[in-house]
Scaffold this motif. Structure first.
Motif, mmCIF file in Angstrom:
data_model
loop_
_atom_site.group_PDB
_atom_site.id
_atom_site.type_symbol
_atom_site.label_atom_id
_atom_site.label_comp_id
_atom_site.label_asym_id
_atom_site.label_seq_id
_atom_site.Cartn_x
_atom_site.Cartn_y
_atom_site.Cartn_z
ATOM 1 N N GLY A 101 0.813 -1.209 0.000
ATOM 2 C CA GLY A 101 0.000 0.000 0.000
ATOM 3 C C GLY A 101 0.842 1.252 0.000
ATOM 4 O O GLY A 101 1.936 1.282 0.555
ATOM 5 N N PHE A 102 0.338 2.307 -0.646
ATOM 6 C CA PHE A 102 0.996 3.614 -0.715
ATOM 7 C C PHE A 102 2.379 3.529 -1.361
ATOM 8 O O PHE A 102 3.274 4.290 -1.028
ATOM 9 C CB PHE A 102 1.084 4.253 0.685
ATOM 10 N N GLN A 103 2.527 2.585 -2.297
ATOM 11 C CA GLN A 103 3.781 2.481 -3.038
ATOM 12 C C GLN A 103 3.465 2.567 -4.525
ATOM 13 O O GLN A 103 2.865 3.540 -4.965
ATOM 14 C CB GLN A 103 4.509 1.180 -2.646
ATOM 15 N N ASP A 104 3.857 1.591 -5.303
ATOM 16 C CA ASP A 104 3.585 1.598 -6.740
ATOM 17 C C ASP A 104 2.200 1.007 -7.003
ATOM 18 O O ASP A 104 2.008 -0.202 -6.868
ATOM 19 C CB ASP A 104 4.661 0.776 -7.461
ATOM 20 N N PRO A 105 1.200 1.826 -7.383
ATOM 21 C CA PRO A 105 -0.161 1.302 -7.555
ATOM 22 C C PRO A 105 -0.317 0.365 -8.749
ATOM 23 O O PRO A 105 -1.331 -0.331 -8.851
ATOM 24 C CB PRO A 105 -1.002 2.569 -7.736
ATOM 25 N N SER A 106 0.680 0.342 -9.641
ATOM 26 C CA SER A 106 0.584 -0.560 -10.794
ATOM 27 C C SER A 106 1.034 -1.977 -10.453
ATOM 28 O O SER A 106 0.754 -2.922 -11.202
ATOM 29 C CB SER A 106 1.428 -0.022 -11.955
ATOM 30 N N GLU A 107 1.705 -2.131 -9.309
ATOM 31 C CA GLU A 107 2.301 -3.420 -8.943
ATOM 32 C C GLU A 107 1.273 -4.541 -8.873
ATOM 33 O O GLU A 107 1.484 -5.642 -9.375
ATOM 34 C CB GLU A 107 3.004 -3.266 -7.597
ATOM 35 N N PHE A 148 -11.086 2.947 13.881
ATOM 36 C CA PHE A 148 -10.966 3.831 12.725
ATOM 37 C C PHE A 148 -12.158 4.786 12.731
ATOM 38 O O PHE A 148 -13.183 4.517 12.086
ATOM 39 C CB PHE A 148 -10.937 3.007 11.426
ATOM 40 N N PRO A 149 -12.054 5.890 13.493
ATOM 41 C CA PRO A 149 -13.184 6.836 13.581
ATOM 42 C C PRO A 149 -13.509 7.432 12.218
ATOM 43 O O PRO A 149 -12.819 7.185 11.228
ATOM 44 C CB PRO A 149 -12.666 7.899 14.550
ATOM 45 N N TRP A 150 -14.538 8.277 12.185
ATOM 46 C CA TRP A 150 -15.075 8.816 10.937
ATOM 47 C C TRP A 150 -13.984 9.318 10.002
ATOM 48 O O TRP A 150 -13.138 10.121 10.380
ATOM 49 C CB TRP A 150 -16.060 9.948 11.235
ATOM 50 N N HIS A 151 -14.014 8.832 8.762
ATOM 51 C CA HIS A 151 -13.050 9.251 7.737
ATOM 52 C C HIS A 151 -13.683 9.087 6.359
ATOM 53 O O HIS A 151 -14.624 8.306 6.180
ATOM 54 C CB HIS A 151 -11.753 8.433 7.850
ATOM 55 N N PRO A 152 -13.176 9.808 5.369
ATOM 56 C CA PRO A 152 -13.781 9.764 4.028
ATOM 57 C C PRO A 152 -13.121 8.731 3.129
ATOM 58 O O PRO A 152 -11.988 8.308 3.353
ATOM 59 C CB PRO A 152 -13.496 11.174 3.502
ATOM 60 N N GLY A 200 -17.282 5.002 -4.257
ATOM 61 C CA GLY A 200 -17.769 5.787 -5.374
ATOM 62 C C GLY A 200 -17.508 7.274 -5.202
ATOM 63 O O GLY A 200 -16.404 7.704 -4.879
ATOM 64 N N SER A 201 -18.558 8.084 -5.362
ATOM 65 C CA SER A 201 -18.433 9.542 -5.329
ATOM 66 C C SER A 201 -18.046 10.085 -3.961
ATOM 67 O O SER A 201 -17.577 11.216 -3.861
ATOM 68 C CB SER A 201 -19.749 10.183 -5.780
ATOM 69 N N GLY A 202 -18.245 9.292 -2.928
ATOM 70 C CA GLY A 202 -17.805 9.747 -1.612
ATOM 71 C C GLY A 202 -18.675 9.236 -0.489
ATOM 72 O O GLY A 202 -19.902 9.179 -0.598
ATOM 73 N N ILE A 203 -18.018 8.852 0.585
ATOM 74 C CA ILE A 203 -18.712 8.359 1.767
ATOM 75 C C ILE A 203 -17.870 8.687 2.991
ATOM 76 O O ILE A 203 -16.638 8.774 2.907
ATOM 77 C CB ILE A 203 -18.962 6.832 1.640
ATOM 78 N N LEU A 204 -18.522 8.914 4.108
ATOM 79 C CA LEU A 204 -17.852 9.018 5.402
ATOM 80 C C LEU A 204 -18.271 7.808 6.211
ATOM 81 O O LEU A 204 -19.473 7.489 6.286
ATOM 82 C CB LEU A 204 -18.262 10.302 6.131
ATOM 83 N N HIS A 205 -17.317 7.121 6.809
ATOM 84 C CA HIS A 205 -17.698 5.961 7.611
ATOM 85 C C HIS A 205 -16.706 5.756 8.747
ATOM 86 O O HIS A 205 -15.654 6.397 8.819
ATOM 87 C CB HIS A 205 -17.853 4.706 6.753
ATOM 88 N N VAL A 207 -3.192 6.906 -11.694
ATOM 89 C CA VAL A 207 -3.653 6.934 -10.310
ATOM 90 C C VAL A 207 -3.129 8.191 -9.623
ATOM 91 O O VAL A 207 -1.919 8.445 -9.610
ATOM 92 C CB VAL A 207 -3.178 5.679 -9.543
ATOM 93 N N ALA A 208 -4.055 8.976 -9.057
ATOM 94 C CA ALA A 208 -3.712 10.118 -8.201
ATOM 95 C C ALA A 208 -4.262 9.780 -6.822
ATOM 96 O O ALA A 208 -5.472 9.681 -6.642
ATOM 97 C CB ALA A 208 -4.308 11.410 -8.744
ATOM 98 N N TRP A 209 -3.381 9.619 -5.831
ATOM 99 C CA TRP A 209 -3.766 8.993 -4.565
ATOM 100 C C TRP A 209 -3.209 9.781 -3.406
ATOM 101 O O TRP A 209 -2.024 10.098 -3.352
ATOM 102 C CB TRP A 209 -3.206 7.573 -4.570
ATOM 103 N N HIS A 210 -4.081 10.107 -2.480
ATOM 104 C CA HIS A 210 -3.642 10.703 -1.221
ATOM 105 C C HIS A 210 -4.548 10.194 -0.106
ATOM 106 O O HIS A 210 -5.752 10.470 -0.101
ATOM 107 C CB HIS A 210 -3.688 12.233 -1.274
ATOM 108 N N GLY A 211 -3.957 9.438 0.831
ATOM 109 C CA GLY A 211 -4.736 8.920 1.959
ATOM 110 C C GLY A 211 -5.890 8.053 1.491
ATOM 111 O O GLY A 211 -5.700 7.113 0.712
ATOM 112 N N PRO A 212 -7.122 8.366 1.928
ATOM 113 C CA PRO A 212 -8.266 7.506 1.626
ATOM 114 C C PRO A 212 -8.977 7.839 0.316
ATOM 115 O O PRO A 212 -10.046 7.307 0.053
ATOM 116 C CB PRO A 212 -9.205 7.777 2.804
ATOM 117 N N ILE A 213 -8.389 8.717 -0.493
ATOM 118 C CA ILE A 213 -9.036 9.141 -1.740
ATOM 119 C C ILE A 213 -8.127 8.790 -2.916
ATOM 120 O O ILE A 213 -6.935 9.114 -2.912
ATOM 121 C CB ILE A 213 -9.358 10.644 -1.716
ATOM 122 N N VAL A 214 -8.705 8.132 -3.919
ATOM 123 C CA VAL A 214 -7.936 7.698 -5.087
ATOM 124 C C VAL A 214 -8.683 8.133 -6.351
ATOM 125 O O VAL A 214 -9.788 7.663 -6.619
ATOM 126 C CB VAL A 214 -7.735 6.168 -5.101
#
Length: 303
Positions: free
Chosen positions: A28-34, A56-60, A98-103, A272-279
């Motif tokens: 995870g958080f390395q080469d997404p094509s691997e 894992f409290p509320w996060h998007p 999908g378009s976005g969720i908080l859980h 792939v453009a990836w930061h934390g919980p959003i890809v």
């Protein structure tokens, strides 16, 4: 038929996530094509409640699907769609952000204070990045298990295997997610679609994954089931095995047998453009997602 070679064998790495959950990350958080379409795999296993109860409290999330498979203990969950529930031992949850969720996901140990489960992130193709979020919760009793004559047992979470189809469907990566147990001393060959990326994750016992044409000086030659074959050293607990191309894998179980997840999926092969919980696919889309998080428009109204 061609056996998939093992491209890499590596141990999962201890890390902290959420509000202080101790877990092991296989990738995870390395080469997404691997391992495209898969982005991240975590093994959250612990016998000390103080190491996981903060959860894992509320996060998007946006642009991915998360697959949670619980082996021991429970995970209480809730989300911005109003869903809430508890995953128990053997249960699976497949969340399409999908378009976005908080859980939130809050692990709870069993009566002995033990917690064990896995979470896998699968990418969504650009055409489905902004689809409506949804959940699939599957109870342990609804996951088919097949048992071969040699005692090999396979739980089919998703995909089709040995005539059984897993209950999770409609997933973009069209994955095959199997929980495989091979008895002590048994050598087992399992089919995998040629066009899929594939990996195994050993979490109990040990096993050697056989190479058809191993590199010189890397593998050990041993006697296995009366045949001279080339195998890697035994892979034990918390080991990731990344496979090359082919249409089957062969494993030789150790003296205590081996249990592993065998997961494969069709590669998406997109940026792939990836930061934390959003890809997302581009940096512009990623920046837009975080702007929406800040201004309160991240969660799209239901249509």
């Amino acid at each position: 038929m061609s056996i998939r070679p093992t491209l890499e064998t590596r141990k999962a790495i201890p890390t902290l996530e959420g509000a202080g959950v101790h877990l092991h990350r296989a990738f995870g958080f390395q080469d997404p094509s691997e391992l495209d379409p898969f982005l991240l795999f975590d093994d959250f296993r612990n016998e000390r409640p103080e190491d996981f109860l903060r959860g894992f409290p509320w996060h998007p999330h946006r642009g991915i699907e998360t697959i949670t498979y619980v082996l021991a203990g429970e995970v209480e969950h809730g989300d911005s769609l109003g869903n809430a529930g508890t995953l128990g031992a053997g249960d699976v949850q497949w969340m399409t952000a999908g378009s976005g969720i908080l859980h939130q996901e809050m692990p709870k140990g069993n009566t002995r204070g033990q917690m064990h489960g896995f979470q896998l992130w699968a990418n969504l193709p650009s055409a489905q990045k902004m689809c409506a979020p949804r959940y699939q919760d599957v109870k342990a009793a609804d996951i088919p298990e097949v048992i071969d004559d040699d005692g090999t047992r396979v739980r089919v979470v998703t995909g089709e295997f040995w005539g059984k189809r897993g209950p999770v469907d409609g997933v973009a990566a069209d994955p095959q997610y199997l929980d495989v147990s091979v008895p002590p001393g048994v050598k087992k060959t399992l089919p995998i679609d040629t066009y899929r990326r594939a990996f195994a994750y050993v979490f109990a016992g040990s096993g050697a994954f056989v190479d058809a044409a191993p590199p010189t000086g890397v593998l050990l030659e041993k006697e296995v089931m009366g045949e001279e074959v080339n195998i890697r050293d035994m892979s034990g607990d918390r080991t990731l095995i990344r496979f090359g191309t082919g249409d089957e894998i062969t494993v030789q179980a150790g003296e205590d047998g081996v249990r592993f997840l065998l997961i494969s999926g069709a590669p998406i092969e997109e940026p792939v453009a990836w930061h934390g919980p959003i890809v997302m696919n581009t940096q512009a889309e990623l920046k837009q997602a975080f702007r929406e998080l800040q201004n309160g428009t991240f969660i799209r109204p239901a249509h």
